[in-house]
Motif scaffolding. Sequence first.
Motif, PDB file in Angstrom:
ATOM      1  N   ALA A   1      44.306   8.743  80.797  1.00  0.00           N
ATOM      2  CA  ALA A   1      45.371   9.712  80.546  1.00  0.00           C
ATOM      3  C   ALA A   1      45.172  10.418  79.209  1.00  0.00           C
ATOM      4  CB  ALA A   1      46.724   9.009  80.583  1.00  0.00           C
ATOM      5  N   ALA A   2      44.756   9.666  78.195  1.00  0.00           N
ATOM      6  CA  ALA A   2      44.550  10.265  76.877  1.00  0.00           C
ATOM      7  C   ALA A   2      43.389  11.249  76.888  1.00  0.00           C
ATOM      8  CB  ALA A   2      44.302   9.162  75.844  1.00  0.00           C
TER       9      ALA A   2
ATOM     10  N   ASP B   1      45.406   4.110  80.370  1.00  0.00           N
ATOM     11  CA  ASP B   1      45.838   4.828  79.165  1.00  0.00           C
ATOM     12  C   ASP B   1      44.688   5.645  78.571  1.00  0.00           C
ATOM     13  OD1 ASP B   1      48.366   3.826  79.426  1.00  0.00           O
ATOM     14  OD2 ASP B   1      48.086   2.197  77.968  1.00  0.00           O
ATOM     15  N   ASP B   2      43.459   5.099  78.625  1.00  0.00           N
ATOM     16  CA  ASP B   2      42.302   5.838  78.125  1.00  0.00           C
ATOM     17  C   ASP B   2      42.040   7.072  78.979  1.00  0.00           C
ATOM     18  OD1 ASP B   2      41.875   4.025  76.085  1.00  0.00           O
ATOM     19  OD2 ASP B   2      40.534   2.772  77.294  1.00  0.00           O
TER      20      ASP B   2
ATOM     21  N   ASP C   1      44.445  14.441  78.875  1.00  0.00           N
ATOM     22  CA  ASP C   1      45.351  15.181  77.988  1.00  0.00           C
ATOM     23  C   ASP C   1      46.044  16.335  78.727  1.00  0.00           C
ATOM     24  OD1 ASP C   1      46.683  15.808  75.666  1.00  0.00           O
ATOM     25  OD2 ASP C   1      45.050  17.047  74.855  1.00  0.00           O
TER      26      ASP C   1
ATOM     27  N   ARG D   1      48.556  10.692  88.614  1.00  0.00           N
ATOM     28  CA  ARG D   1      48.501   9.231  88.478  1.00  0.00           C
ATOM     29  C   ARG D   1      48.005   8.589  89.778  1.00  0.00           C
ATOM     30  NH1 ARG D   1      50.987   5.306  85.292  1.00  0.00           N
ATOM     31  NH2 ARG D   1      52.092   6.941  84.127  1.00  0.00           N
TER      32      ARG D   1
ATOM     33  N   ASN E   1      44.497  -0.522  85.694  1.00  0.00           N
ATOM     34  CA  ASN E   1      45.607  -0.656  84.750  1.00  0.00           C
ATOM     35  C   ASN E   1      45.100  -0.760  83.319  1.00  0.00           C
ATOM     36  OD1 ASN E   1      47.466  -0.615  86.838  1.00  0.00           O
ATOM     37  ND2 ASN E   1      47.597  -2.848  86.995  1.00  0.00           N
ATOM     38  N   ASP E   2      43.988  -1.485  83.132  1.00  0.00           N
ATOM     39  CA  ASP E   2      43.444  -1.690  81.787  1.00  0.00           C
ATOM     40  C   ASP E   2      42.921  -0.407  81.159  1.00  0.00           C
ATOM     41  OD1 ASP E   2      44.062  -4.359  81.936  1.00  0.00           O
ATOM     42  OD2 ASP E   2      42.060  -4.985  82.617  1.00  0.00           O
ATOM     43  N   CYS E   3      42.378   0.489  81.992  1.00  0.00           N
ATOM     44  CA  CYS E   3      41.777   1.706  81.427  1.00  0.00           C
ATOM     45  C   CYS E   3      42.607   2.957  81.693  1.00  0.00           C
ATOM     46  CB  CYS E   3      40.355   1.901  81.956  1.00  0.00           C
ATOM     47  SG  CYS E   3      40.244   2.185  83.736  1.00  0.00           S
TER      48      CYS E   3
END
Length: 465
Positions: A141-142, A138-139, A145, A116, A134-136
């Motif tokens: 991290a996904a 989650d993308d 994987d 992170r 912050n906005d991206c």
Amino acid sequence: MFSEIAIRVEGLSKRYQIYDQPHDRLKQFVLPRLRRVLGKPSRQYFREFWALKDLSFEIKRGETVGIIGRNGSGKSTLLQMICGTLNPTEGSIWTNGRIAALLELGSGFNPDFTGRENVYLNAAVLGLKQDEVNDCFDDIAAFADIGHFLEQPVKSYSSGMVVRLAFAVQAMINPDIFVVDEALAVGDEKFQRKCFARLEELKSTGTSILFVSHSAANIIELCERALLLDHGSRIMYGAAPQAVRAYQKLLYAPKGEYEGLIEGFREADHARSGSEGGAEMPPSQQSSSCEEVKQTEGATFDAGLVPETTTVYPCQGAQIKSIAFFDEQDRKVNVLQPGETYQLEIAGTFEQDLRGVYFGIHIRNVSGAVVTGQRFPEDGIYTEPVRAGTDFRVRFVFVMNLIQGAYFAGGGVWSIDEPTCAHRILDAAMFRVASTGKQKSFGYVDLAAGEPSMILAPTVIFAES
């Protein structure tokens, strides 16, 4: 005009100073100045090595360009200078937009930081504000994987996990220019497919991509153009299939012919770049046009199906004299009907005694990507030793289940003796798969027709002349 250009390289050169002994470095630092003070002629205590020499090219917005060449040809040096981590000795580089780069594995990561923390660190280096990250996040991290390892120090990651996180950071921030060295080779097949899908998305949104790979198939499938380098110099910059064929020919060229091939490719490249706009004909236009393909729908042989991309390798123990298709009545054909059985024959002569001989064929689409291929005998098995003067004729029998369209076939002869490539011809024959009316499949293989163009029973005939 400049808004359409993503990267412009002009007269780029990079020189390194090579010192034979450690104390020569100290001599170079002190003695030249001292000699100038004493009025003596200058002397250098190092050898010059030019990793790149007088390189010029342009890349447009939204264009994907492959960079190919042997190890030590200057590919990584070029990428590092485009990214700004190396300064050129001569020449200039102009870039337009944000650059993201995936170069050496794990470069830019602090091994003591968590995944992170490294995401935010890398994004900050690329010029993103914390709110944008912050906005991206989650993308990112996904895509990576890597589960709970995202909160663990990077030094505990496997090499595959490092490249997953590195690619996710660079690719998910929507850069204007994306530079990828051979780091993707580390990931597994599933992740590689995911990466290439993301590259296609970036390409569709106008991102320019520089892609270095030793995989000819990846270069041809992903790139419109390719830059071929040799010892730091530009050999060819043009359509990806043409550059890849030139690269493969150089790889197998005998020492005595290597320089001649280099000069020939350079002259052709200079003539092409000096023509109107230097524009390349798209690969789909290098074969017969749609009108030519349709005009002989019922024929079994079309004299107009002549490849313009044939590449003949040097004869180094064998000579292939013909590569052709035959139907079940032993007639030579190049208009093939779906579902019918055909034979692709390679015939020629062995010019030297050879051990461990095997044969191979390939079928490529109009963009140059290999659709299918076959080796005979199977991997790890070879024919009996052959004598000079022996003729050979190998027939690969198959059911044609490719989708209608134009294709190119070639083949080669290999040996366990050096040089391993006794002879090879790329795109020796052009053929067309005829239409059967309404199509139920798309792509290259008609799965509904049965086995996808599988080789059934290769046969080989040797005869001493």
